[in-house]
Design a protein around this motif. Structure first.
Motif, PDB file in Angstrom:
ATOM      1  N   THR A   1       5.527  14.908 -12.069  1.00  0.00           N
ATOM      2  CA  THR A   1       5.479  15.956 -13.094  1.00  0.00           C
ATOM      3  C   THR A   1       6.706  16.863 -13.012  1.00  0.00           C
ATOM      4  O   THR A   1       7.331  17.176 -14.033  1.00  0.00           O
ATOM      5  CB  THR A   1       4.205  16.805 -12.932  1.00  0.00           C
ATOM      6  N   LYS A   2       7.053  17.271 -11.804  1.00  0.00           N
ATOM      7  CA  LYS A   2       8.156  18.216 -11.633  1.00  0.00           C
ATOM      8  C   LYS A   2       9.524  17.542 -11.660  1.00  0.00           C
ATOM      9  O   LYS A   2      10.519  18.163 -12.053  1.00  0.00           O
ATOM     10  CB  LYS A   2       7.984  18.980 -10.313  1.00  0.00           C
ATOM     11  N   LEU A   3       9.565  16.282 -11.238  1.00  0.00           N
ATOM     12  CA  LEU A   3      10.842  15.558 -11.177  1.00  0.00           C
ATOM     13  C   LEU A   3      10.689  14.212 -11.889  1.00  0.00           C
ATOM     14  O   LEU A   3      10.535  13.169 -11.244  1.00  0.00           O
ATOM     15  CB  LEU A   3      11.260  15.336  -9.715  1.00  0.00           C
ATOM     16  N   PRO A   4      10.725  14.199 -13.220  1.00  0.00           N
ATOM     17  CA  PRO A   4      10.534  12.945 -13.968  1.00  0.00           C
ATOM     18  C   PRO A   4      11.522  11.852 -13.561  1.00  0.00           C
ATOM     19  O   PRO A   4      11.180  10.663 -13.598  1.00  0.00           O
ATOM     20  CB  PRO A   4      10.757  13.370 -15.421  1.00  0.00           C
TER      21      PRO A   4
ATOM     22  N   GLU B   1      -1.607  10.851  -3.033  1.00  0.00           N
ATOM     23  CA  GLU B   1      -1.627  10.650  -4.484  1.00  0.00           C
ATOM     24  C   GLU B   1      -1.395  11.968  -5.218  1.00  0.00           C
ATOM     25  O   GLU B   1      -0.694  12.005  -6.248  1.00  0.00           O
ATOM     26  CB  GLU B   1      -2.963  10.039  -4.899  1.00  0.00           C
ATOM     27  N   GLN B   2      -1.955  13.051  -4.710  1.00  0.00           N
ATOM     28  CA  GLN B   2      -1.712  14.371  -5.297  1.00  0.00           C
ATOM     29  C   GLN B   2      -0.226  14.711  -5.258  1.00  0.00           C
ATOM     30  O   GLN B   2       0.341  15.220  -6.238  1.00  0.00           O
ATOM     31  CB  GLN B   2      -2.496  15.441  -4.533  1.00  0.00           C
ATOM     32  N   ARG B   3       0.399  14.428  -4.141  1.00  0.00           N
ATOM     33  CA  ARG B   3       1.828  14.718  -3.999  1.00  0.00           C
ATOM     34  C   ARG B   3       2.656  13.888  -4.978  1.00  0.00           C
ATOM     35  O   ARG B   3       3.611  14.384  -5.578  1.00  0.00           O
ATOM     36  CB  ARG B   3       2.274  14.433  -2.560  1.00  0.00           C
ATOM     37  N   ARG B   4       2.268  12.624  -5.122  1.00  0.00           N
ATOM     38  CA  ARG B   4       3.030  11.752  -6.023  1.00  0.00           C
ATOM     39  C   ARG B   4       2.935  12.252  -7.468  1.00  0.00           C
ATOM     40  O   ARG B   4       3.944  12.307  -8.188  1.00  0.00           O
ATOM     41  CB  ARG B   4       2.520  10.314  -5.914  1.00  0.00           C
ATOM     42  N   ARG B   5       1.724  12.626  -7.887  1.00  0.00           N
ATOM     43  CA  ARG B   5       1.567  13.151  -9.252  1.00  0.00           C
ATOM     44  C   ARG B   5       2.362  14.440  -9.433  1.00  0.00           C
ATOM     45  O   ARG B   5       2.958  14.681 -10.487  1.00  0.00           O
ATOM     46  CB  ARG B   5       0.087  13.394  -9.550  1.00  0.00           C
ATOM     47  N   GLU B   6       2.366  15.264  -8.392  1.00  0.00           N
ATOM     48  CA  GLU B   6       3.122  16.518  -8.445  1.00  0.00           C
ATOM     49  C   GLU B   6       4.614  16.254  -8.654  1.00  0.00           C
ATOM     50  O   GLU B   6       5.259  16.885  -9.504  1.00  0.00           O
ATOM     51  CB  GLU B   6       2.906  17.293  -7.141  1.00  0.00           C
ATOM     52  N   ILE B   7       5.161  15.307  -7.888  1.00  0.00           N
ATOM     53  CA  ILE B   7       6.590  15.012  -7.986  1.00  0.00           C
ATOM     54  C   ILE B   7       6.927  14.372  -9.325  1.00  0.00           C
ATOM     55  O   ILE B   7       7.948  14.699  -9.953  1.00  0.00           O
ATOM     56  CB  ILE B   7       7.028  14.105  -6.817  1.00  0.00           C
TER      57      ILE B   7
END
Length: 330
Positions: free
Chosen positions: A35-38, A27-33
């Motif tokens: 944010t960085k790659l809309p 889930e952390q990775r998904r939120r990161e992506i």
């Protein structure tokens, strides 16, 4: 030997905690992506919208809707992978995270006959608990190929060590295909146990079962079961694990109190594992002559005939490190 209910529950609790940790990481990775790659998030949203639209068409009699949906989803997946890799992420960065992909951190896998059986990772945890293998976990934390150094060896000692390292790497690389045993011998502190730890570390990471025993610990355990009439069932289970684990490591052979019982049990163990084609690693400070004199001719013959003999020579590395530490402290 079998686990108690408390031991079993402890293992299953560990799997539950692992799944929770990995879900949190995913889930952390998904939120990161997002944010960085809309654009990645928009592609994810389009999957749901597209699926709903094509489902309506399919219900209305459009027989090609499912084919178009599959084609569109395939293209969206390609675009998502391209977005990740172009941003420097692995293509599978948002795939589910598992410590053990084989059982998906459940401890069990489905066998070909449709029954659920314990995964190799569960079995290794059983071995660790039943035979109190905390030492092997401590050992492989520091003794692995990434920490290997040649700085303490020179001349012929260095040649011997390099050759032994090559043997170890080949042993690991070909472990599934080729049956081999290793016998490390030589002077004290020259890296015999270290190389055993390197191999154990690599094989544990690839899902193989490993049992580690010091020679004294192995024969003490065998004696405890053999001479206790109440422990016959436990002894049977112990022998099965001893004979069937993918790799058995017997460290410091010769440090135990040797007698006819020890010599007999050692031969039985080595012979049975050889018959089952399960690999064994033995390390010792004994010379080959001392090995022959201390144990039976059958043991000597079994080792010299069916083991790759790896001789290590040189200074006592533990003492070298201690002297270097004392020098730096001063």
């Amino acid at each position: 030997m079998s686990l108690t209910n408390a031991q079993y529950n402890s293992i299953m609790k560990g799997y539950e905690q692992t799944r929770d940790r990995n879900r949190h990481l995913a889930e952390q990775r998904r939120r990161e992506i997002y944010t960085k790659l809309p654009e990645y998030g928009r592609l994810d949203e389009s999957v749901g919208e597209l699926s709903v639209a094509q489902a309506k068409l399919l219900l209305n009699g459009d027989d090609e809707a499912l084919t178009r949906l599959r084609s569109s989803l395939k293209e969206i997946s390609r675009q998502k992978r391209e977005l990740l890799t172009s941003a420097g992420y692995p293509a599978d960065y948002l795939e589910p995270v598992y410590d053990c992909p084989d059982c998906k951190d459940t401890g069990y896998i489905d066998s070909e006959d449709g029954l659920r059986k314990k995964c190799h990772c569960f079995h290794q945890q059983e071995l660790d608990i039943l035979y109190e293998q905390s030492h092997i976990r401590d050992m492989i934390a520091s003794e692995n190929f990434s920490n290997l150094s040649y700085e303490y060896y020179q001349g012929d000692d260095l040649t011997h060590f390099r050759k032994c390292v090559d043997v170890c790497r080949n042993f690991v690389q070909n472990f599934k295909q080729d049956y081999h045993n290793l016998f490390f011998y030589g002077t004290v502190g020259t890296g015999k146990s270290f190389l055993s730890g390197c191999i154990a570390s690599e094989l544990l990471q690839t899902g193989h079962s490993v049992i580690y025993f010091s020679a004294s610990g192995l024969f003490d355990t065998l004696a405890r079961y053999a001479f206790d009439s109440r422990a016959k069932e436990a002894l049977s289970g112990f022998y099965e694990d001893l004979y069937n684990c993918d790799l058995l490591i017997i460290d410091d052979l010769g440090t135990e109190m040797t007698n006819t019982f020890v010599a007999s049990q050692l031969f039985s163990c080595l012979n049975e594992r050889h018959l089952r084609k399960n690999a064994t690693i033995i390390s010792t400070n004994l010379s080959l002559e001392e090995l022959r004199d201390r144990y039976s001719d059958r043991v000597f013959s079994r080792i010299t005939s069916h083991y790759d003999l790896c001789k290590l020579t040189g200074p006592d590395i533990r003492m070298c490190k201690k002297r270097m530490q004392n020098t730096s402290d001063n």
